[in-house]
Design an enzyme around this catalytic site. Structure first.
Site, PDB file in Angstrom:
ATOM      1  CG  HIS A 168      -2.148   4.977  -0.999  1.00  0.00           C
ATOM      2  ND1 HIS A 168      -3.108   5.746  -1.623  1.00  0.00           N
ATOM      3  CD2 HIS A 168      -2.816   4.106  -0.204  1.00  0.00           C
ATOM      4  CE1 HIS A 168      -4.305   5.347  -1.208  1.00  0.00           C
ATOM      5  NE2 HIS A 168      -4.153   4.352  -0.351  1.00  0.00           N
ATOM      6  CD  GLU A 194      -5.173   0.157  -1.153  1.00  0.00           C
ATOM      7  OE1 GLU A 194      -5.754  -0.036  -0.089  1.00  0.00           O
ATOM      8  OE2 GLU A 194      -4.593   1.236  -1.413  1.00  0.00           O
ATOM      9  N   GLY A 213      -8.638   1.633   4.834  1.00  0.00           N
ATOM     10  CA  GLY A 213      -8.608   3.084   5.017  1.00  0.00           C
ATOM     11  C   GLY A 213      -9.719   3.541   5.938  1.00  0.00           C
TER      12      GLY A 213
END
Ligand code: PEP
Length: 221
Positions: free
Chosen positions: A93, A142, A201
């Protein structure tokens, strides 16, 4: 279609169980809908237990795992010890790359650990240049500007980047979109041909909002 909740460093055990009790009974039972929740490590085992007892159609994932096996690695959570609790692990991430200096090489090691222990690695890529480790079959695109900003990438650009990644790594690579996805924009995001779902999220923290997202997808299937 995947819907994956990334709670990040949020929710104590009581809050996590409250979410499971509200969301679990409301997930549409569609064959191709795969819902995953990724709590903090401290809530993993209680969340897993509540989902099992409730027989809810939700898988459990972690937000990271160790690049090493078991042994003298203080503070790390190895795949071998997580595998009874989780089916998926978010790896690489951008928040880990930025705040914990995680490198592409570490992401490769974590991916290998996950695969060796029958955990599905979900590798986050920040753009089409981020390398996808060998044997990784699920990624989330992302872009950093979209994470937590309320400013998602366009559905067309998500689709374009996903197409490039599939061209590079194989058509069987599943690509999720992520970054400020919510119940308002999820439909446009997943209507794109190359998109196999979303990593969510902030909007996943609220049970009602997360149920809305799942129901929007369930209606499409
Ligand atoms: C994420 O960081 O994985 C994410 C999708 O965050 P948000 O939805 O809050 O932008």
């Amino acid at each position: 279609m995947w819907i994956i909740a990334n709670w990040k460093s949020n929710k104590n055990i009581a809050e996590a169980l409250d979410w499971v009790s509200k969301v679990g009974p409301q997930i549409p039972k569609a064959d191709n809908l795969k819902v995953v929740v990724c709590p903090s490590f401290s809530a993993l085992s209680e969340v897993k237990k509540a989902i099992t007892v409730g027989n809810f159609p939700i898988m459990v994932g972690s937000q990271d795992l160790s690049p090493f096996g078991t042994g003298a690695y203080t503070g790390e959570e190895p795949a071998l010890l997580l595998k009874d609790l989780i089916s998926v692990s978010i790896l690489g991430h951008s928040e880990r790359r930025k705040n914990f200096s995680e490198t592409d090489e570490m992401v490769v090691k974590k991916t290998e650990q996950a695969i060796q222990n029958n955990i599905l690695p979900l590798v986050c890529v920040q753009n089409e240049e981020t390398p996808v480790p060998q044997n990784c079959k699920l990624v989330a695109y992302e872009p950093i500007f979209a994470i937590g900003t309320g400013n998602p990438d366009t559905p067309e650009n998500n689709n374009r980047v996903a197409g490039i990644l599939k061209g590079k790594y194989g058509q069987d690579l599943e690509v999720l979109c992520g970054g400020s996805v919510n119940s308002e924009n999820i439909k446009a995001c997943i209507d794109q041909q190359n998109i196999a779902g979303a990593l969510i999220g902030n909007a996943s923290l609220d049970a009602e909002e997360f149920v809305k997202i799942c129901q929007t997808i369930g209606e499409k299937m």
